[in-house]
Structures are given as C-alpha cells and as structure tokens.
Design a protein around this motif. Sequence first.
Motif, PDB file in Angstrom:
ATOM      1  N   ARG A 180       0.928  -1.497   0.074  1.00 47.52           N
ATOM      2  CA  ARG A 180       0.083   0.029  -0.053  1.00 47.52           C
ATOM      3  C   ARG A 180       0.932   1.483  -0.148  1.00 47.52           C
ATOM      4  O   ARG A 180       0.589   2.447  -0.838  1.00 47.52           O
ATOM      5  CB  ARG A 180      -0.665  -0.036   1.130  1.00 47.52           C
ATOM      6  CG  ARG A 180      -1.821   1.133   1.329  1.00 47.52           C
ATOM      7  CD  ARG A 180      -3.348   0.291   2.318  1.00 47.52           C
ATOM      8  NE  ARG A 180      -4.422   2.079   2.224  1.00 47.52           N
ATOM      9  CZ  ARG A 180      -4.868   1.873   3.480  1.00 47.52           C
ATOM     10  NH1 ARG A 180      -3.776   1.755   4.114  1.00 47.52           N
ATOM     11  NH2 ARG A 180      -5.213   2.707   3.284  1.00 47.52           N
ATOM     12  N   PHE A 215     -11.598   6.236  11.335  1.00 51.41           N
ATOM     13  CA  PHE A 215     -10.908   4.880  10.634  1.00 51.41           C
ATOM     14  C   PHE A 215     -12.400   4.027  11.406  1.00 51.41           C
ATOM     15  O   PHE A 215     -12.051   3.594  12.470  1.00 51.41           O
ATOM     16  CB  PHE A 215     -10.359   4.154  11.258  1.00 51.41           C
ATOM     17  CG  PHE A 215      -8.853   5.162  10.042  1.00 51.41           C
ATOM     18  CD1 PHE A 215      -8.763   4.993   9.037  1.00 51.41           C
ATOM     19  CD2 PHE A 215      -8.075   5.937  10.433  1.00 51.41           C
ATOM     20  CE1 PHE A 215      -8.123   5.827   8.268  1.00 51.41           C
ATOM     21  CE2 PHE A 215      -7.201   6.896  10.109  1.00 51.41           C
ATOM     22  CZ  PHE A 215      -7.189   7.002   8.552  1.00 51.41           C
ATOM     23  N   LEU A 268     -13.188   4.600  15.245  1.00 48.57           N
ATOM     24  CA  LEU A 268     -12.564   5.241  15.511  1.00 48.57           C
ATOM     25  C   LEU A 268     -12.112   6.832  15.502  1.00 48.57           C
ATOM     26  O   LEU A 268     -11.516   6.605  14.052  1.00 48.57           O
ATOM     27  CB  LEU A 268     -10.786   4.848  15.900  1.00 48.57           C
ATOM     28  CG  LEU A 268      -9.818   5.561  16.003  1.00 48.57           C
ATOM     29  CD1 LEU A 268      -9.421   5.138  17.435  1.00 48.57           C
ATOM     30  CD2 LEU A 268      -8.312   4.772  15.667  1.00 48.57           C
ATOM     31  N   VAL A 323      -9.918  10.575  14.131  1.00 51.21           N
ATOM     32  CA  VAL A 323      -8.854   9.968  14.664  1.00 51.21           C
ATOM     33  C   VAL A 323      -8.109  11.505  14.512  1.00 51.21           C
ATOM     34  O   VAL A 323      -7.490  12.427  14.560  1.00 51.21           O
ATOM     35  CB  VAL A 323      -8.152   9.416  13.581  1.00 51.21           C
ATOM     36  CG1 VAL A 323      -6.205  10.014  13.354  1.00 51.21           C
ATOM     37  CG2 VAL A 323      -7.678   7.939  13.155  1.00 51.21           C
ATOM     38  N   ALA A 328       3.033  13.016  19.544  1.00 43.47           N
ATOM     39  CA  ALA A 328       3.212  11.985  20.052  1.00 43.47           C
ATOM     40  C   ALA A 328       2.666  10.661  18.832  1.00 43.47           C
ATOM     41  O   ALA A 328       1.682  10.699  17.900  1.00 43.47           O
ATOM     42  CB  ALA A 328       2.142  11.717  20.812  1.00 43.47           C
ATOM     43  N   SER A 329       3.405   9.251  18.868  1.00 42.85           N
ATOM     44  CA  SER A 329       2.295   8.760  17.878  1.00 42.85           C
ATOM     45  C   SER A 329       0.906   8.676  17.736  1.00 42.85           C
ATOM     46  O   SER A 329       0.578   8.247  19.352  1.00 42.85           O
ATOM     47  CB  SER A 329       2.553   7.356  18.436  1.00 42.85           C
ATOM     48  OG  SER A 329       2.670   6.261  17.735  1.00 42.85           O
ATOM     49  N   GLY A 330       0.424   8.465  17.108  1.00 46.13           N
ATOM     50  CA  GLY A 330      -1.151   7.827  16.419  1.00 46.13           C
ATOM     51  C   GLY A 330      -2.451   9.006  16.963  1.00 46.13           C
ATOM     52  O   GLY A 330      -3.197   9.085  17.098  1.00 46.13           O
ATOM     53  N   SER A 331      -1.188  10.410  16.970  1.00 47.17           N
ATOM     54  CA  SER A 331      -2.065  11.890  17.305  1.00 47.17           C
ATOM     55  C   SER A 331      -2.914  12.727  16.085  1.00 47.17           C
ATOM     56  O   SER A 331      -3.204  13.318  15.933  1.00 47.17           O
ATOM     57  CB  SER A 331      -1.345  13.018  17.559  1.00 47.17           C
ATOM     58  OG  SER A 331      -0.033  13.057  16.856  1.00 47.17           O
ATOM     59  N   GLY A 332      -2.105  11.724  15.142  1.00 47.32           N
ATOM     60  CA  GLY A 332      -3.203  11.956  13.646  1.00 47.32           C
ATOM     61  C   GLY A 332      -2.469  12.990  12.537  1.00 47.32           C
ATOM     62  O   GLY A 332      -3.092  12.854  11.460  1.00 47.32           O
ATOM     63  N   LYS A 333      -1.086  12.704  12.794  1.00 50.73           N
ATOM     64  CA  LYS A 333      -0.676  13.734  11.786  1.00 50.73           C
ATOM     65  C   LYS A 333      -0.033  13.118  11.068  1.00 50.73           C
ATOM     66  O   LYS A 333      -0.348  14.221   9.183  1.00 50.73           O
ATOM     67  CB  LYS A 333       0.576  14.076  12.669  1.00 50.73           C
ATOM     68  CG  LYS A 333       0.856  14.004  14.238  1.00 50.73           C
ATOM     69  CD  LYS A 333       2.415  14.465  14.326  1.00 50.73           C
ATOM     70  CE  LYS A 333       2.976  12.874  14.704  1.00 50.73           C
ATOM     71  NZ  LYS A 333       3.031  11.994  16.076  1.00 50.73           N
ATOM     72  N   SER A 334      -0.349  12.195  10.514  1.00 50.81           N
ATOM     73  CA  SER A 334      -0.296  11.116   9.167  1.00 50.81           C
ATOM     74  C   SER A 334      -0.980  11.360   7.990  1.00 50.81           C
ATOM     75  O   SER A 334      -1.224  11.679   7.706  1.00 50.81           O
ATOM     76  CB  SER A 334       0.522  10.052   9.305  1.00 50.81           C
ATOM     77  OG  SER A 334       1.610   9.721   9.697  1.00 50.81           O
ATOM     78  N   THR A 335      -2.276  10.985   8.983  1.00 54.88           N
ATOM     79  CA  THR A 335      -3.898  11.457   8.434  1.00 54.88           C
ATOM     80  C   THR A 335      -4.013  12.243   7.976  1.00 54.88           C
ATOM     81  O   THR A 335      -4.724  12.532   7.294  1.00 54.88           O
ATOM     82  CB  THR A 335      -4.596  10.388   9.639  1.00 54.88           C
ATOM     83  OG1 THR A 335      -4.192   9.289  10.921  1.00 54.88           O
ATOM     84  CG2 THR A 335      -5.956  10.100   8.852  1.00 54.88           C
ATOM     85  N   GLU A 346       7.092  12.048   8.091  1.00 59.41           N
ATOM     86  CA  GLU A 346       8.611  11.840   9.203  1.00 59.41           C
ATOM     87  C   GLU A 346       9.328  11.301   7.897  1.00 59.41           C
ATOM     88  O   GLU A 346       9.712  10.248   8.016  1.00 59.41           O
ATOM     89  CB  GLU A 346       7.767  10.663   9.708  1.00 59.41           C
ATOM     90  CG  GLU A 346       6.659  11.292  10.777  1.00 59.41           C
ATOM     91  CD  GLU A 346       6.818   9.854  11.419  1.00 59.41           C
ATOM     92  OE1 GLU A 346       7.589   9.025  12.048  1.00 59.41           O
ATOM     93  OE2 GLU A 346       5.837  10.353  12.534  1.00 59.41           O
ATOM     94  N   HIS A 357       9.965  14.350  13.579  1.00 60.53           N
ATOM     95  CA  HIS A 357      10.158  13.838  15.424  1.00 60.53           C
ATOM     96  C   HIS A 357      11.652  15.276  15.662  1.00 60.53           C
ATOM     97  O   HIS A 357      11.897  14.990  16.602  1.00 60.53           O
ATOM     98  CB  HIS A 357      10.512  12.646  16.055  1.00 60.53           C
ATOM     99  CG  HIS A 357       8.777  12.150  15.890  1.00 60.53           C
ATOM    100  ND1 HIS A 357       8.106  12.613  16.522  1.00 60.53           N
ATOM    101  CD2 HIS A 357       8.384  11.057  15.324  1.00 60.53           C
ATOM    102  CE1 HIS A 357       6.469  11.811  16.193  1.00 60.53           C
ATOM    103  NE2 HIS A 357       7.548  11.320  16.306  1.00 60.53           N
TER     104      HIS A 357
END
Lengths: 220, 240
Positions: free
Chosen positions: A120, B11, B14, B16, B35-42, B162, B194
């Motif tokens: 992906r 998602f 969930l 995000v 932090a990891s999982g905070s939705g930055k990439s999304t 990142e 980061h």
Amino acid sequence: MEQPINFFSGFSFNDLLFLGEAAGRTILISILSITIGTIFGCLFGWILQVSGTAGAVSVGAFLDIFRSVPLIIQLILFYNFAPMIGLSLDPFASGVIVLSIYAAALVANVARGGIEAVGRPMRRAARSLGMSYWQDMRYVVWPIGLRAVFPAWVGVALGVMKDSALVSVLGYVELLKASQILITRTQEPFIILTVAGAFYFALSYPLSRYSARLEERWSQ
Amino acid sequence: MIEIRDIHKYFGSLQVLKGIDLNVEKGEVLSVIGASGSGKSTLLYCINGLEKIQQGSIRVDDVDVHAKGTDINQLRQNLGMVFQQWNSFPHLTTIENVALSPRIVKKKSRAEARDIAAAQLKHVGLGDKLDVYPSALSGGQQQRLAIARALAMEPEYMLFDEATSALDPELVGEVLDTMRLLAEEGMTMICVTHEMGFARDVSDRVAFFHEGIMEEIGPPKQIFGDAISAHTQKFLANVR
Ligand SMILES: Nc1ncnc2c1ncn2[C@@H]1O[C@H](COP(=O)(O)OP(=O)(O)OP(=O)(O)O)[C@@H](O)[C@H]1O
Ligand SMILES: [Mg+2]
C-alpha cells in the motif's frame, strides 16, 4: 518418398514426423490455453484483489472448483455435456476452453499475489505523484508484481503444457495420443515414450531457461 | 494557500481527527509534532486526498480537495508528498524513477522528462547517481530520490511525513539539509517530524497535535520556549 507401410514394424522416420506434428498440436493448444487463461486469470486476480473478502469468497469459490476437480473429469464432463446445451464442439475447441478456464483459475491466484506484492505505501506514493489508478497499475504494480510472481506463472504455464496431454482422452491427437497410437502399432513403448518425453522436455526447457535468464536480469 | 476547516476523520468508529482548523500560507514552513497516533500522518493524507474526511473541508488554492468534481490527480501534482518509507520504484533507475510521472502524468516527451529528472536529481545532490538502481543507494539517498521525484512534478506545496524517521542516524542530516534547502528556496512545506531541531530552526510555525486535536500552534519560539498547553509541555519534556 514411397515407403511401404508396414504395420507392427519398428519405429520409423515417418513416425518421428508424426510425433513432431503432434507436438505442434500440443504447442498450439498450450499456447492458446496459456494465453487465454493468463488474460482471464489476470482479470480474476484483479477482481479477487480489489473486492476483498466478498470477492475472495464468491469468485474464489468459483475458481476453486476448477482448481480442485481433476482436469480429466472437467474435460470429459464438458465434452459430453456441452452438446446438451447446444454447443457442438470438437475435441480441440473443448480442450482449449477447459484448459483455458483451468489455467485462468491457477493464474488468478498468481496475479492476485502479484498485485499484493506491491504494498500500500508504494501505491500511495505512486498516486501522490498524480498517477491515476490505472497508471499506477500499469507503470508500478504491473512491472513490480510481474517480477515477483513470474516464476510462479512459469510454473503454471509449464503445468498447463504437460496437462494438455489429458486432452487426448477426447481423441485429440496431440503428443500423448500420438504416442499411444504408435505404441499400439509398433509395440515399442520404450522408444516411443522416450521420444515423446524428449519432445515435452524440448518444449519446456527453452521456456524455463528463458525465464531463468529474465529473473537473473531483473534481480540485479 | 491550504485552508483546513473543521475536519473530522474516522477510521471505522475510531475518530482520528477531531475538528482541525488550519491555514498554511504560500511560502510558509509548518512543522507538525505530537505523540504517535495523534493523527499527524492522517492529516497529510487528508490534504492530498489519499484519505477521505467525514466532515469539514480542505481547500488548496481554492480547490476543494474532497469535492466530487475535483480532479484529484491534477491536484496532487501540486502537492508533493514524501513518506517515511521512501518507496523507490525498484524496477527503474534513479533517473527513470523521477522521469516517470512527468512523462506519463504530465505527458512530457521522454527527453524533456529526463531533463527535468536530471535537474531535480542534481538539486538534491544525486547528480552522479542517475543511472543506478535504487537498491544501490543508501536510505538517505533513496529519500532524497523520493524528494526529487516529488519535485519533478513542480509542486507548489510539499508534504513530508516523518521523512527521516526510518533512516539510520548518520543519514538523517543529508535529508534534513535537502529539506532546509527547499525551505530556503521558498517552498511551502508541511513537515510532520520528530526532529525538534529542524522544527525549531526551519519552521515559521509549529503545530502540536494531541489525540486528534491541534492543541497548540505558534512560532517555534513560543512552542519550544513558552508552551501554553500542559500536553505540549509534557511532550516536549519527554522528547528532549
Ligand atoms: N488505515 C487505517 N485504518 C485504521 N486506523 C488507522 C489507519 N491509519 C491510521 N489509523 C489510526 O489512526 C490513528 C492516527 O494515526 P496516524 O498515523 O495519523 O498517527 P501519527 O500521528 O502519524 O503517528 P506516528 O507518529 O506513529 O506516525 C492511530 O490510532 C492509527 O492507529
Ligand atoms: Mg505518522
């Protein structure tokens, strides 16, 4: 060249020609089935991949039938039942159809594996450059996926070529049927089967050599 | 300008992103931390339409990214993206990697596409690696290749997710230098990162994300020296 036809004689040069001609039919039926099967197999593989679980269950189950029922049974069933639905097909056409479907069922899994070999993230990277779905398929997924599953596809192709011998049960005179005819006449199974085996080897060896060369080139 | 209005992203069940509002001006460099999982990439994926949103809107130069009639493939040409994983096309040489989309998406001639690709590869310091395959490049070089590949579409915006996180420490510098170079050239950039040093030195503003909410945004001085949110303070205390 006038040669007295002598039944129950030894293996003659004409017999070799006869086998050669039959080998040509094996090639013809194999190339046709592998080509048609590969085209439809790629299509089915794509459907399996895009439709996720729903597709895998319905299309997958359909293809499983053709993968699991012995080919010889499929051939006999199809050849005998096709006339009932108004299709009168000669052994050659029946053989091509059944072998093609069989090949398609096998190629479908290979093709799905090829598409899935391209992760992906890679596909998102391609799309992020502005490529359309089909451009991504054509220029990224296809070449990468092909390299990943090419050996598996060659395996299928060689298998279909050998399995084409089963079309002999319908009376189509390909390599195996031709050998049987000659054995009946000459009573020399050892020579004839050796020659037929050599023909099969001569047909598949170039393909496996060529594919090995391609893989070597791709791997660098 | 990128205008993000009250976007919500789920998602499944969930959530995000929980109502993000953000403007990014032309020429601005924005760093996004959290932090990891905070939705930055999304957030980045939503900006170039790789992910759908369930509420709100994102406009890029007044084009609604998620509207039905939008030509997303056209729009993405203007939004270069660089991922954590560099995703080099393994079957193509370096120059072919970069020339591919100018050729097939922008319909440039082969020669023109190669010229563009060669120029961009030189830009990122890979001018001497045109004809090698990516497998012969280091991670840092492959990431610079990915940057050149995005730049070859001549985007006005660059999104970095990142870009240095997957690299060996000794290779981080060369990629950050390339990103710095782009910033100096005036590229509009959103950098999820980061690398706090980069965020502090290069960005005009820094946004801190926490559990799908943009908790705080401001000049680096403010975020790094004088954060208001307790979450921001805690995060920064931990990364140092
Ligand atoms: N495709 C997906 N399907 C389901 N959940 C997802 C998907 N992508 C992301 N998530 C979830 O969404 C949340 C936010 O993910 P996101 O990748 O945006 O975080 P992030 O801030 O970039 O984190 P990181 O620093 O680890 O990259 C996470 O809880 C993640 O598990
Ligand atoms: Mg992320």
